[in-house]
Design an enzyme around this catalytic site. Structure first.
Site, PDB file in Angstrom:
ATOM      1  N   ASP A   4      21.276  68.621   5.461  1.00 42.36           N
ATOM      2  CA  ASP A   4      21.483  69.949   6.043  1.00 42.36           C
ATOM      3  C   ASP A   4      22.281  70.864   5.118  1.00 42.36           C
ATOM      4  O   ASP A   4      22.166  72.072   5.189  1.00 42.36           O
ATOM      5  CB  ASP A   4      22.210  69.817   7.387  1.00 42.36           C
ATOM      6  N   ALA A  42      10.906  63.782   6.961  1.00 42.13           N
ATOM      7  CA  ALA A  42      12.038  63.609   6.038  1.00 42.13           C
ATOM      8  C   ALA A  42      13.356  63.855   6.752  1.00 42.13           C
ATOM      9  O   ALA A  42      13.433  64.667   7.673  1.00 42.13           O
ATOM     10  CB  ALA A  42      11.888  64.575   4.863  1.00 42.13           C
ATOM     11  N   ASN A  99      21.570  60.431   2.690  1.00 41.83           N
ATOM     12  CA  ASN A  99      21.659  59.828   4.023  1.00 41.83           C
ATOM     13  C   ASN A  99      20.891  58.512   4.040  1.00 41.83           C
ATOM     14  O   ASN A  99      20.321  58.113   3.032  1.00 41.83           O
ATOM     15  CB  ASN A  99      21.138  60.804   5.093  1.00 41.83           C
ATOM     16  N   LYS A 128      15.298  71.392  20.033  1.00 43.93           N
ATOM     17  CA  LYS A 128      14.953  71.472  18.611  1.00 43.93           C
ATOM     18  C   LYS A 128      13.529  71.989  18.434  1.00 43.93           C
ATOM     19  O   LYS A 128      13.237  72.765  17.538  1.00 43.93           O
ATOM     20  CB  LYS A 128      15.065  70.075  17.999  1.00 43.93           C
TER      21      LYS A 128
HETATM   22  N1  CTP Z   1      14.176  69.322   8.891  1.00 38.11           N
HETATM   23  C1  CTP Z   1      13.690  70.067   7.850  1.00 38.11           C
HETATM   24  N2  CTP Z   1      14.561  70.707   7.012  1.00 38.11           N
HETATM   25  C2  CTP Z   1      15.884  70.634   7.224  1.00 38.11           C
HETATM   26  C3  CTP Z   1      16.398  69.869   8.307  1.00 38.11           C
HETATM   27  C4  CTP Z   1      15.501  69.227   9.118  1.00 38.11           C
HETATM   28  O1  CTP Z   1      12.468  70.118   7.649  1.00 38.11           O
HETATM   29  N3  CTP Z   1      16.697  71.266   6.397  1.00 38.11           N
HETATM   30  C5  CTP Z   1      13.221  68.702   9.808  1.00 38.11           C
HETATM   31  C6  CTP Z   1      13.190  67.183   9.781  1.00 38.11           C
HETATM   32  O2  CTP Z   1      12.230  66.716   8.845  1.00 38.11           O
HETATM   33  C7  CTP Z   1      12.795  66.863  11.209  1.00 38.11           C
HETATM   34  C8  CTP Z   1      13.393  67.991  12.015  1.00 38.11           C
HETATM   35  O3  CTP Z   1      13.608  69.043  11.119  1.00 38.11           O
HETATM   36  O4  CTP Z   1      11.400  66.932  11.377  1.00 38.11           O
HETATM   37  C9  CTP Z   1      14.673  67.691  12.714  1.00 38.11           C
HETATM   38  O5  CTP Z   1      15.592  67.069  11.840  1.00 38.11           O
HETATM   39  P1  CTP Z   1      16.991  66.553  12.358  1.00 38.11           P
HETATM   40  O6  CTP Z   1      17.726  65.964  11.215  1.00 38.11           O
HETATM   41  O7  CTP Z   1      16.781  65.747  13.601  1.00 38.11           O
HETATM   42  O8  CTP Z   1      17.647  67.871  12.855  1.00 38.11           O
HETATM   43  P2  CTP Z   1      18.458  68.969  12.131  1.00 38.11           P
HETATM   44  O9  CTP Z   1      17.620  70.182  12.033  1.00 38.11           O
HETATM   45  O10 CTP Z   1      19.038  68.468  10.858  1.00 38.11           O
HETATM   46  O11 CTP Z   1      19.576  69.266  13.213  1.00 38.11           O
HETATM   47  P3  CTP Z   1      20.910  68.424  13.570  1.00 38.11           P
HETATM   48  O12 CTP Z   1      21.326  67.734  12.312  1.00 38.11           O
HETATM   49  O13 CTP Z   1      21.844  69.473  14.035  1.00 38.11           O
HETATM   50  O14 CTP Z   1      20.523  67.467  14.669  1.00 38.11           O
END
Ligand code: CTP
Length: 406
Positions: A277, A273, A209, A338
Site C-alpha cells: 500500500d 497480487a 509482505n 472494498k
Molecule cells: N490492490 C491493488 N493495488 C493496491 C492495493 C490493492 O490492485 N495498491 C488490489 C489487490 O490486488 C486486491 C484488492 O485490491 O485485489 C484488495 O487488496 P487488499 O490488500 O485486501 O486491500 P487494500 O486495498 O490494500 O486495503 P486494506 O489494506 O486497507 O485492507
C-alpha cells in the site's frame, strides 16, 4: 465428443494397467486417436499386442530403438498429442516427473512435451500417503498437471485404503471435461496480477509482505487452460511460470500498474497480487549506513491502486474486473465495502489471519462477493479455487457475449 482429439497414453507399471485397455477402447469409441507408450513395468502387466490391437496403432516402448526413433522421434511423439494421460501413474513415474528425470521413453516424452498432462495415480496406500509422493503430486499440480483419483477401496496388495486407480469411465469424464474447458475462453484475453511487491528502501532493502503468489499463478494457469490468452504480471515469487501463460515479472507497485495498463484492452482482469500500500517516498541511492547515529526515519507515500485503476479505465475497462480482499476480521463486511470502493465487479474475500495458513499455504477459503450477493466456497486447494473461479469467469463472459450479427 472426442472426435479428432489425439491422446498420448503412457501406461506405467501396476496391476491396474488392465484398466487402461478399457480406457483405450472407450477413447476410440468416442473418436479419439490413441497412441500409447508402454513402460517396462507396464509391459509386465499388459502386453504390447493387446495395446496395439485396441489402439490400432504401433506401441512405443524403447527410447533408444532405431526403428521407433526413425518412424517417430520421442519429441514428435510428445508434441503430436492434444493431451498426455499417464494411467496408471505409479509412485515411481510421478517421482521422476516431479524431478525432471528422463531415463526411459515415457519420462523423456513427458519432459519434452508442451501439452497438458493428466495423471491417474495407482499404488499401495502407504506409497500414496508417503510424504515423498504427496510432495511430488503437489509439485506436479503446481505446474498445472491435472489428476484423477486415486480412489479408496480394496487394493491389489490386499490392503484397504486410498491408492486405487480411478475407473476408466471416470478418467474418460475427466478427459472430456478437459476438452470442454479448453475451448471455453478461447479468443478472450485475461490479465492476472500475483505475488507481493517489493518497495525499495535503498539498493539492498525493501518493504514486502508474505504473499507467495500461489493463488494468482494458479488463476492464470486455470484461465490459460481454458484457452484464454493470458498475461500474468507477477511480483517477486518463487512460483514457477505457469504453462501457456505469458509472464511479466516486476518488483514495485508502480511497475505493476504500468505493466497492467500496457496490457489493456483485456476481457477480464483478476487482481490477486498483494500490492504494497505504501512505498518509501525517496529511496536512498546508496545503502543506508548505521554510522552510530539514530535509525533512519522512512517517509512513506501511497502506492497507486491497480485494481481501482483497471476498474475505472473508461472505454478500456475490462468487461469483468475481479479483486481479492485479504482480511483478518469482518471478512464479508470489509470485502463488500472494498468492492464498492474499488468499483470492481467481483471480490473474492479471504481470511488471512495467521491461524488460517492462507498466506503462503496451499489452501484458501473464499467468499465470492458480487452484485448478486455473497457465495461462500468450501476450503479447498488454491488450484481448485482457481479452477472454480475460471469456470465462473468463462460462464459469465460467454453469457455476456454480444450476440453475433445475423
Ligand atoms: N490492490 C491493488 N493495488 C493496491 C492495493 C490493492 O490492485 N495498491 C488490489 C489487490 O490486488 C486486491 C484488492 O485490491 O485485489 C484488495 O487488496 P487488499 O490488500 O485486501 O486491500 P487494500 O486495498 O490494500 O486495503 P486494506 O489494506 O486497507 O485492507
Amino acid at each position: 465428443m472426442l472426435n479428432g482429439k489425439r491422446v498420448l497414453l503412457v501406461i506405467s507399471g501396476g496391476i491396474a494397467a488392465y484398466k487402461s485397455l478399457e480406457l483405450i477402447r472407450r477413447l476410440r469409441e468416442r473418436g479419439a486417436a490413441v497412441r500409447c507408450i508402454l513402460t517396462k513395468g507396464g509391459a509386465e502387466f499388459v502386453t504390447p499386442l493387446s495395446v496395439a490391437a485396441l489402439s490400432e496403432e504401433k506401441v512405443f516402448m524403447e527410447l533408444f530403438s532405431l526403428t521407433d526413433e526413425s518412424e517417430m522421434g520421442h519429441i514428435r511423439l510428445s508434441r503430436e498429442a492434444d493431451l498426455v494421460v499417464v494411467a496408471p501413474a505409479s509412485a515411481s513415474i510421478l517421482a521422476r516427473m516431479a524431478q525432471g528425470i528422463a531415463d526411459d521413453l515415457a519420462t523423456t516424452a513427458l519432459l519434452a512435451t508442451d501439452k497438458p498432462v493428466l495423471v491417474v495415480p495407482a499404488m499401495n496406500l502407504m506409497m500414496w500417503a508417503h510424504p515423498a509422493t504427496q510432495a511430488n503430486i503437489a509439485t506436479l499440480e503446481r505446474r498445472g498437471v491435472a489428476r484423477v483419483g486415486p480412489g479408496s477401496g480394496d487394493l491389489a496388495c490386499g490392503e484397504v485404503g486410498a491408492g486405487r486407480m480411478a475407473e476408466p469411465m471416470e478418467i474418460l469424464a475427466a478427459i472430456e471435461e478437459h476438452f470442454i474447458e479448453r475451448t471455453s475462453l478461447t479468443g478472450l484475453r485475461a490479465l492476472v496480477t500475483s505475488g507481493p511487491t517489493h518497495e525499495p528502501i535503498d539498493p539492498v532493502r525493501f518493504i514486502a509482505n508474505r504473499s507467495s503468489g500461489r493463488q494468482g499463478h494458479a488463476i492464470a494457469a486455470a484461465l490459460a487452460r481454458r484457452g484464454a490468452d493470458t498475461l500474468l504480471v507477477s511480483g517477486p515469487s518463487a512460483e514457477p511460470d505457469p504453462a501457456g501463460v505469458e509472464v511479466r515479472r516486476i518488483e514495485t507497485a508502480e511497475e505493476m500498474l504500468a505493466a497492467c495498463r500496457g496490457a489493456l484492452p483485456v476481457d477480464v482482469a483478476v487482481c490477486a497480487a498483494a500490492v504494497g500500500d505504501w512505498r518509501v517516498a525517496t529511496p536512498a541511492g546508496q545503502k543506508l549506513k548505521k554510522d552510530g547515529g539514530a535509525p533512519p526515519q522512512l517517509t512513506l507515500t501511497a502506492n497507486p491502486d491497480i485494481l481501482a485503476s483497471l476498474a475505472e479505465a473508461g472505454n478500456q475497462r475490462p468487461r469483468l474486473v475481479v479483486g481479492f480482499a485479504a482480511e483478518t476480521e469482518n471478512v464479508i463486511e470489509n470485502a463488500t465495502a472494498k468492492r464498492a470502493a474499488k468499483g470492481c465487479d467481483w471480490i473474492l474475500a479471504n481470511d488471512v489471519s495467521p491461524g488460517t495458513g492462507t498466506f503462503g499455504g496451499g489452501e484458501n477459503t473464499v467468499h465470492l462477493v458480487s452484485a448478486g450477493g455473497v457465495e461462500s466456497w468450501p476450503t479447498q486447494a488454491k488450484q481448485a479455487v482457481a479452477d472454480r473461479l475460471a469456470e465462473r469467469i468463462a460462464r459469465h463472459l460467454i453469457a455476456a457475449q454480444p450476440a453475433a450479427a445475423s
